[in-house]
Design a protein around this motif. Structure first.
Motif, PDB file in Angstrom:
ATOM      1  N   GLU A  30       0.822  -1.199   0.000  1.00  0.00           N
ATOM      2  CA  GLU A  30       0.000   0.000   0.000  1.00  0.00           C
ATOM      3  C   GLU A  30       0.862   1.258   0.000  1.00  0.00           C
ATOM      4  OE1 GLU A  30      -3.159  -0.006   2.909  1.00  0.00           O
ATOM      5  OE2 GLU A  30      -3.468  -2.134   2.567  1.00  0.00           O
ATOM      6  N   GLN A  31       1.987   1.230   0.676  1.00  0.00           N
ATOM      7  CA  GLN A  31       2.832   2.409   0.752  1.00  0.00           C
ATOM      8  C   GLN A  31       3.423   2.758  -0.601  1.00  0.00           C
ATOM      9  OE1 GLN A  31       5.714   1.668   3.802  1.00  0.00           O
ATOM     10  NE2 GLN A  31       4.215   1.717   5.431  1.00  0.00           N
ATOM     11  N   GLY A  32       3.710   1.767  -1.438  1.00  0.00           N
ATOM     12  CA  GLY A  32       4.364   2.036  -2.701  1.00  0.00           C
ATOM     13  C   GLY A  32       3.499   1.713  -3.890  1.00  0.00           C
ATOM     14  N   GLY A  33       2.184   1.687  -3.749  1.00  0.00           N
ATOM     15  CA  GLY A  33       1.354   1.275  -4.866  1.00  0.00           C
ATOM     16  C   GLY A  33       0.089   2.070  -5.025  1.00  0.00           C
ATOM     17  N   VAL A  34      -0.671   1.651  -6.029  1.00  0.00           N
ATOM     18  CA  VAL A  34      -1.948   2.251  -6.357  1.00  0.00           C
ATOM     19  C   VAL A  34      -3.038   1.271  -5.952  1.00  0.00           C
ATOM     20  CG1 VAL A  34      -3.394   3.051  -8.260  1.00  0.00           C
ATOM     21  CG2 VAL A  34      -0.919   3.456  -8.316  1.00  0.00           C
ATOM     22  N   THR A  35      -4.009   1.727  -5.167  1.00  0.00           N
ATOM     23  CA  THR A  35      -5.112   0.872  -4.742  1.00  0.00           C
ATOM     24  C   THR A  35      -6.350   1.219  -5.559  1.00  0.00           C
ATOM     25  OG1 THR A  35      -4.235   0.742  -2.499  1.00  0.00           O
ATOM     26  CG2 THR A  35      -6.557   0.158  -2.799  1.00  0.00           C
ATOM     27  N   THR A  36      -6.948   0.190  -6.176  1.00  0.00           N
ATOM     28  CA  THR A  36      -8.161   0.369  -6.967  1.00  0.00           C
ATOM     29  C   THR A  36      -9.167  -0.682  -6.533  1.00  0.00           C
ATOM     30  OG1 THR A  36      -6.754   1.023  -8.829  1.00  0.00           O
ATOM     31  CG2 THR A  36      -9.075   0.600  -9.306  1.00  0.00           C
ATOM     32  N   ILE A  59      -1.778 -10.248 -13.695  1.00  0.00           N
ATOM     33  CA  ILE A  59      -1.536  -9.022 -14.455  1.00  0.00           C
ATOM     34  C   ILE A  59      -0.228  -8.407 -13.977  1.00  0.00           C
ATOM     35  CG2 ILE A  59      -2.375  -6.699 -14.980  1.00  0.00           C
ATOM     36  CD1 ILE A  59      -5.227  -7.763 -14.423  1.00  0.00           C
ATOM     37  N   GLU A  60       0.619  -8.029 -14.914  1.00  0.00           N
ATOM     38  CA  GLU A  60       1.916  -7.457 -14.563  1.00  0.00           C
ATOM     39  C   GLU A  60       1.743  -6.198 -13.715  1.00  0.00           C
ATOM     40  OE1 GLU A  60       5.951  -5.758 -16.673  1.00  0.00           O
ATOM     41  OE2 GLU A  60       4.611  -7.058 -17.815  1.00  0.00           O
ATOM     42  N   GLY A  61       2.489  -6.132 -12.625  1.00  0.00           N
ATOM     43  CA  GLY A  61       2.461  -4.976 -11.745  1.00  0.00           C
ATOM     44  C   GLY A  61       1.559  -5.129 -10.538  1.00  0.00           C
ATOM     45  N   VAL A  62       0.701  -6.157 -10.527  1.00  0.00           N
ATOM     46  CA  VAL A  62      -0.205  -6.370  -9.401  1.00  0.00           C
ATOM     47  C   VAL A  62       0.586  -6.957  -8.240  1.00  0.00           C
ATOM     48  CG1 VAL A  62      -2.193  -7.700  -8.569  1.00  0.00           C
ATOM     49  CG2 VAL A  62      -2.264  -6.614 -10.820  1.00  0.00           C
ATOM     50  N   THR A  63       0.443  -6.345  -7.059  1.00  0.00           N
ATOM     51  CA  THR A  63       1.167  -6.824  -5.888  1.00  0.00           C
ATOM     52  C   THR A  63       0.248  -7.451  -4.850  1.00  0.00           C
ATOM     53  OG1 THR A  63       1.072  -4.629  -4.871  1.00  0.00           O
ATOM     54  CG2 THR A  63       3.040  -5.140  -6.183  1.00  0.00           C
ATOM     55  N   SER A  64      -1.064  -7.154  -4.906  1.00  0.00           N
ATOM     56  CA  SER A  64      -1.997  -7.698  -3.929  1.00  0.00           C
ATOM     57  C   SER A  64      -3.412  -7.661  -4.494  1.00  0.00           C
ATOM     58  CB  SER A  64      -1.938  -6.864  -2.640  1.00  0.00           C
ATOM     59  OG  SER A  64      -2.926  -7.275  -1.725  1.00  0.00           O
ATOM     60  N   VAL A  65      -4.188  -8.713  -4.206  1.00  0.00           N
ATOM     61  CA  VAL A  65      -5.592  -8.764  -4.620  1.00  0.00           C
ATOM     62  C   VAL A  65      -6.401  -9.326  -3.464  1.00  0.00           C
ATOM     63  CG1 VAL A  65      -7.271  -9.698  -6.250  1.00  0.00           C
ATOM     64  CG2 VAL A  65      -4.943  -9.245  -7.018  1.00  0.00           C
ATOM     65  N   LYS A  66      -7.521  -8.671  -3.156  1.00  0.00           N
ATOM     66  CA  LYS A  66      -8.436  -9.198  -2.144  1.00  0.00           C
ATOM     67  C   LYS A  66      -9.844  -9.111  -2.701  1.00  0.00           C
ATOM     68  CE  LYS A  66     -10.163  -9.022   2.480  1.00  0.00           C
ATOM     69  NZ  LYS A  66     -10.184  -8.448   3.785  1.00  0.00           N
ATOM     70  N   ALA A  67     -10.455 -10.275  -2.937  1.00  0.00           N
ATOM     71  CA  ALA A  67     -11.825 -10.345  -3.440  1.00  0.00           C
ATOM     72  C   ALA A  67     -12.751 -10.728  -2.295  1.00  0.00           C
ATOM     73  CB  ALA A  67     -11.909 -11.383  -4.554  1.00  0.00           C
ATOM     74  N   ALA A  80       1.545   0.476 -10.471  1.00  0.00           N
ATOM     75  CA  ALA A  80       1.112   1.607 -11.291  1.00  0.00           C
ATOM     76  C   ALA A  80      -0.359   1.381 -11.630  1.00  0.00           C
ATOM     77  CB  ALA A  80       1.953   1.677 -12.561  1.00  0.00           C
ATOM     78  N   PRO A  81      -1.072   2.414 -12.090  1.00  0.00           N
ATOM     79  CA  PRO A  81      -2.473   2.212 -12.474  1.00  0.00           C
ATOM     80  C   PRO A  81      -2.590   1.118 -13.531  1.00  0.00           C
ATOM     81  CG  PRO A  81      -1.959   4.553 -12.391  1.00  0.00           C
ATOM     82  CD  PRO A  81      -0.659   3.814 -12.234  1.00  0.00           C
ATOM     83  N   LEU A  82      -3.633   0.304 -13.409  1.00  0.00           N
ATOM     84  CA  LEU A  82      -3.834  -0.808 -14.338  1.00  0.00           C
ATOM     85  C   LEU A  82      -4.754  -0.410 -15.485  1.00  0.00           C
ATOM     86  CD1 LEU A  82      -4.416  -3.709 -11.802  1.00  0.00           C
ATOM     87  CD2 LEU A  82      -2.310  -3.172 -13.037  1.00  0.00           C
ATOM     88  N   ASP A  83      -4.548  -1.053 -16.621  1.00  0.00           N
ATOM     89  CA  ASP A  83      -5.447  -0.903 -17.749  1.00  0.00           C
ATOM     90  C   ASP A  83      -6.734  -1.654 -17.401  1.00  0.00           C
ATOM     91  OD1 ASP A  83      -6.568  -0.597 -20.325  1.00  0.00           O
ATOM     92  OD2 ASP A  83      -5.591  -2.437 -21.015  1.00  0.00           O
ATOM     93  N   GLU A  84      -7.864  -0.950 -17.382  1.00  0.00           N
ATOM     94  CA  GLU A  84      -9.115  -1.581 -16.972  1.00  0.00           C
ATOM     95  C   GLU A  84      -9.489  -2.743 -17.889  1.00  0.00           C
ATOM     96  OE1 GLU A  84     -13.686  -0.360 -15.981  1.00  0.00           O
ATOM     97  OE2 GLU A  84     -12.082   0.942 -15.273  1.00  0.00           O
ATOM     98  N   GLU A  85      -9.102  -2.681 -19.151  1.00  0.00           N
ATOM     99  CA  GLU A  85      -9.399  -3.790 -20.071  1.00  0.00           C
ATOM    100  C   GLU A  85      -8.625  -5.050 -19.694  1.00  0.00           C
ATOM    101  OE1 GLU A  85     -11.942  -4.046 -22.213  1.00  0.00           O
ATOM    102  OE2 GLU A  85     -12.438  -2.114 -21.335  1.00  0.00           O
ATOM    103  N   ALA A  86      -7.424  -4.895 -19.144  1.00  0.00           N
ATOM    104  CA  ALA A  86      -6.652  -6.049 -18.679  1.00  0.00           C
ATOM    105  C   ALA A  86      -7.341  -6.687 -17.480  1.00  0.00           C
ATOM    106  CB  ALA A  86      -5.228  -5.635 -18.322  1.00  0.00           C
ATOM    107  N   VAL A  87      -7.871  -5.845 -16.590  1.00  0.00           N
ATOM    108  CA  VAL A  87      -8.597  -6.353 -15.419  1.00  0.00           C
ATOM    109  C   VAL A  87      -9.879  -7.036 -15.889  1.00  0.00           C
ATOM    110  CG1 VAL A  87      -9.722  -5.740 -13.251  1.00  0.00           C
ATOM    111  CG2 VAL A  87      -7.604  -4.581 -13.931  1.00  0.00           C
ATOM    112  N   ARG A  88     -10.581  -6.415 -16.825  1.00  0.00           N
ATOM    113  CA  ARG A  88     -11.815  -6.991 -17.368  1.00  0.00           C
ATOM    114  C   ARG A  88     -11.541  -8.369 -17.987  1.00  0.00           C
ATOM    115  NH1 ARG A  88     -16.308  -4.586 -17.971  1.00  0.00           N
ATOM    116  NH2 ARG A  88     -15.381  -2.501 -17.936  1.00  0.00           N
ATOM    117  N   ALA A  89     -10.462  -8.476 -18.743  1.00  0.00           N
ATOM    118  CA  ALA A  89     -10.110  -9.752 -19.380  1.00  0.00           C
ATOM    119  C   ALA A  89      -9.789 -10.816 -18.332  1.00  0.00           C
ATOM    120  CB  ALA A  89      -8.929  -9.558 -20.329  1.00  0.00           C
TER     121      ALA A  89
END
Length: 102
Positions: A30-36, A59-67, A80-89
């Motif tokens: 969280e300290q060094g990333g973007v939370t979406t 996805i490249e650049g993802v450091t943590s995921v919580k669903a 860094a901010p993710l491409d929403e289409e990559a997340v959608r895919a």
């Protein structure tokens, strides 16, 4: 004797002194990333959470995921901010639908 004295102070669980499996890694990310936060439809259980998390983690650049199936929200921390289409895919590959950002 020293090992017996240090062991209870050094461990709260197998993961961290505080007893949480995610304290150290999550705080660093969280300290060094973007939370979406995304809204995903169709998740109903822990298996669903795992499937979505696994795909988004790829996805490249993802450091943590919580669903969280009960809310449909997926919190992603990335370098860094993710491409929403990559997340959608990724969500589509897991068998669910990305409704957009929460």
């Amino acid at each position: 004797m020293t090992a017996e004295t240090q062991l209870p102070q050094a461990t709260g669980s197998c993961c961290s002194p505080s007893g949480s499996c995610h304290d150290g890694a999550g705080a660093d990310a969280e300290q060094g990333g973007v939370t979406t936060v995304y809204q995903v439809t169709g998740m109903t259980c822990g298996h669903c959470e795992g499937a979505v998390s696994e795909e988004i983690s790829g996805i490249e650049g993802v450091t943590s995921v919580k669903a969280v199936a009960s809310t449909g929200q997926v919190t992603v921390i990335s370098r860094a901010p993710l491409d929403e289409e990559a997340v959608r895919a990724a969500v589509d590959e897991a068998g669910y639908e990305l409704a957009g950002r929460a």
